[in-house]
Enzyme design. Structure first.
Site, PDB file in Angstrom:
ATOM      1  N   THR A   1       0.806  -1.216   0.073  1.00  0.00           N
ATOM      2  CA  THR A   1      -0.031   0.024  -0.079  1.00  0.00           C
ATOM      3  C   THR A   1       0.676   1.215  -0.053  1.00  0.00           C
ATOM      4  O   THR A   1       0.410   2.131  -0.613  1.00  0.00           O
ATOM      5  CB  THR A   1      -1.184  -0.109   1.357  1.00  0.00           C
ATOM      6  OG1 THR A   1      -2.064  -1.071   1.216  1.00  0.00           O
ATOM      7  CG2 THR A   1      -1.599   1.359   1.507  1.00  0.00           C
TER       8      THR A   1
ATOM      9  N   THR B   1       2.075  -4.217   4.192  1.00  0.00           N
ATOM     10  CA  THR B   1       1.742  -4.564   5.840  1.00  0.00           C
ATOM     11  C   THR B   1       1.484  -5.915   6.112  1.00  0.00           C
ATOM     12  O   THR B   1       1.977  -6.275   7.220  1.00  0.00           O
ATOM     13  CB  THR B   1       1.009  -3.475   6.408  1.00  0.00           C
ATOM     14  OG1 THR B   1      -0.478  -3.831   5.676  1.00  0.00           O
ATOM     15  CG2 THR B   1       1.329  -2.184   6.131  1.00  0.00           C
ATOM     16  N   ASP B   2       1.062  -6.638   5.435  1.00  0.00           N
ATOM     17  CA  ASP B   2       0.342  -7.993   5.574  1.00  0.00           C
ATOM     18  C   ASP B   2       1.375  -9.005   6.229  1.00  0.00           C
ATOM     19  O   ASP B   2       1.272  -9.692   6.892  1.00  0.00           O
ATOM     20  CB  ASP B   2      -0.495  -8.519   4.521  1.00  0.00           C
ATOM     21  CG  ASP B   2      -1.759  -8.000   4.092  1.00  0.00           C
ATOM     22  OD1 ASP B   2      -2.579  -8.188   3.218  1.00  0.00           O
ATOM     23  OD2 ASP B   2      -2.002  -6.944   4.758  1.00  0.00           O
TER      24      ASP B   2
ATOM     25  N   LYS C   1       1.231  -7.451  13.026  1.00  0.00           N
ATOM     26  CA  LYS C   1       0.323  -6.559  12.592  1.00  0.00           C
ATOM     27  C   LYS C   1      -1.062  -7.044  13.470  1.00  0.00           C
ATOM     28  O   LYS C   1      -1.376  -8.055  12.992  1.00  0.00           O
ATOM     29  CB  LYS C   1       0.070  -6.618  11.182  1.00  0.00           C
ATOM     30  CG  LYS C   1      -0.848  -5.823  10.631  1.00  0.00           C
ATOM     31  CD  LYS C   1      -1.032  -5.988   9.175  1.00  0.00           C
ATOM     32  CE  LYS C   1      -2.380  -5.104   8.690  1.00  0.00           C
ATOM     33  NZ  LYS C   1      -2.386  -5.082   6.979  1.00  0.00           N
TER      34      LYS C   1
HETATM   35  N1  DAS Z   1      -1.950  -6.192   0.400  1.00  0.00           N
HETATM   36  C1  DAS Z   1      -1.371  -5.529   1.573  1.00  0.00           C
HETATM   37  C2  DAS Z   1       0.152  -5.733   1.453  1.00  0.00           C
HETATM   38  O1  DAS Z   1       0.606  -5.583   0.353  1.00  0.00           O
HETATM   39  C3  DAS Z   1      -1.352  -4.005   1.355  1.00  0.00           C
HETATM   40  C4  DAS Z   1      -0.633  -3.271   2.480  1.00  0.00           C
HETATM   41  O2  DAS Z   1      -1.316  -3.207   3.652  1.00  0.00           O
HETATM   42  O3  DAS Z   1       0.233  -2.837   2.436  1.00  0.00           O
HETATM   43  O4  DAS Z   1       0.755  -6.138   2.296  1.00  0.00           O
END
Ligand code: DAS
Length: 436
Positions: A105, A181-182, A260
């Site tokens: 993101t 972030t995932d 997270k």
């Molecule tokens: N799909 C998520 C990722 O790429 C988007 C994000 O939170 O950055 O981890």
């Protein structure tokens, strides 16, 4: 995509009759009055029944064809494009920071084709979107991948580790890695093991909101990450993400102790079982924990991973067949996220025993998220110890998986591999439980 991207069917015909194009200011007569606004594109799978205008207030309004009478172009507009301002000239004498882009993101924007967020922003754009970066470091942007982090694998971890190793040899003062972030916690853990003793700060950073939205956390997170990477007095692998929902502080988390814990909040990331490594505010570092490794030191990179490890979360009625499936898929180490103090059912315990007997290594963590294992309290735990299951204290399950892939990547097997899984190498296990 033509002049009316995303429009189709009746809404496309309505706009073609008015001679309109995206970016034009339209006066639209409806059954209840006239609306004036700028025509904005629609996403790819939008319906053909609405026209969307951006009002002077900045809000978008969707007008349904049922209420529309006609429209006329009040002023021809520019087609909306994104061209970042030229990267600012960094002030002289600043530390040099390599800014690696991997996607996620933080490097995305809303895509009007689909209405979804997709990777789109280059590192150069990131740098120019946050001009303050030029006040804290000489940033060298470099895109290595452009993918959402659910698709990142240990092969990407190895490439990142090798690039950081080269950057350290090239003499950078720090490295920032922008990342989705995932799976940010998994990558931070993997790099913590692959970059043992790294003599500079390596800061992974993500964003819960894409940089093209006013509420984005990307600019502050990026500014904190670059500032820390360039100037902090400590070294090691960390994650920098919002501290609290306000837009003024960033938390620095140790790479092997971060998770997270919220799907969408900007302060989704938490240090688990340990204090924060540091807190950064708009005037720089406000707090640094004791005991962080200083810059310099003996760098022992080992940037190899072997995907032959699996993570199984135990659940009531879990079939033992899943353990067999992990073994058949080539897992040499199985990390189990057990219940409570580290427990699984008799059926799964039986399969783990067979796996260990066949030469596999079974490691236990807890799905409680906090606290540490104790396999001596209940019969279940004692049976697991007897069969050779390795209890990983208070190690996070996702850190244990990344560590297992790294241990296997070093070529270690059998007792040596078990020894490495148990040895604290990068702060992944603590000697006493921190109330946090
Ligand atoms: N799909 C998520 C990722 O790429 C988007 C994000 O939170 O950055 O981890």
């Amino acid at each position: 995509m033509g002049d009316l991207p995303g429009y189709k069917g009746a809404s496309l015909r309505f706009l073609e009759e008015a001679g309109a194009a995206v970016g034009d200011v339209l006066e639209v007569r409806t059954s209840w009055g006239t609306v004036t606004g700028t025509l904005v594109p629609r996403y790819l799978d939008a319906d053909g029944e609405h026209v969307v205008l951006k009002l002077r207030s900045g809000y978008n309004v969707g007008l349904s064809l049922e209420e529309l009478v006609d429209a006329k172009v009040a002023a021809k507009g520019e087609k909306p494009t994104f061209s970042p301002p030229p990267p600012p000239k960094p002030a002289p004498g600043l530390p040099k920071v390599l800014l690696i882009g991997t996607g996620g993101t933080i490097a995305s924007r809303v895509d009007y084709r689909t209405g979804a967020v997709r990777p789109a922003v280059t590192s150069d754009e990131l740098y120019s979107l946050v001009p303050e970066l030029s006040q804290v470091a000489r940033v060298e942007p470099e895109i290595m991948f452009d993918i959402l982090s659910e698709n990142i694998t240990p092969a990407h971890w190895a490439k990142l580790a090798r690039r950081v190793y080269r950057a350290v040899k090239e003499g950078v003062d720090g490295v920032v890695i922008t990342h989705g972030t995932d799976t940010l916690g998994y990558t931070a853990a993997g790099l913590s093991f692959a970059l043992g003793g790294v003599p500079v700060p390596v800061v992974l950073v993500g964003a819960q909101r894409s940089p093209d939205r006013p509420s984005s956390d990307a600019p502050l997170n990026l500014l904190a990450a670059v500032s820390i990477a360039g100037s902090a007095k400590f070294s090691g692998v960390y994650v920098a993400m919002h501290l609290g929902e306000s837009d003024d502080k960033v938390a620095l988390h140790r790479g092997t102790r971060v998770r997270k814990n919220h799907t969408s909040r900007r302060d989704a990331f938490e240090s688990v079982g340990v204090p924060l490594a540091a807190v950064w505010g708009r005037n720089g570092l406000e707090h640094v924990a004791d005991g962080l490794p200083p810059r310099g030191g003996e760098f022992k990179p080992a940037p190899r991973f072997d995907g032959g490890a699996a993570l199984l979360k135990f659940y009531p009625s879990m079939p033992g067949a899943l353990v067999r499936a992990a073994r058949r898929s080539g897992s040499k180490i199985i990390v189990v996220e057990g219940t409570g103090l580290g427990h699984v059912s008799k059926e799964v315990a039986r399969e783990l025993r067979l796996f260990v007997r066949s030469g596999g290594i079974a490691c236990m963590t807890s799905q409680c998220g906090r606290g540490r294992l104790d396999l001596n309290v209940y019969d279940t735990g004692r049976d697991l110890l007897r069969m050779g299951v390795v209890p990983l204290e208070d190690m996070l399950a996702e850190t244990a998986l990344a560590k297992a892939m790294w241990v296997l990547g070093t070529g270690a097997r059998g007792e040596r591999a078990k020894e490495l899984m148990l040895k604290d190498l990068a702060g992944e296990t603590t000697t006493r439980t921190f109330p946090g």
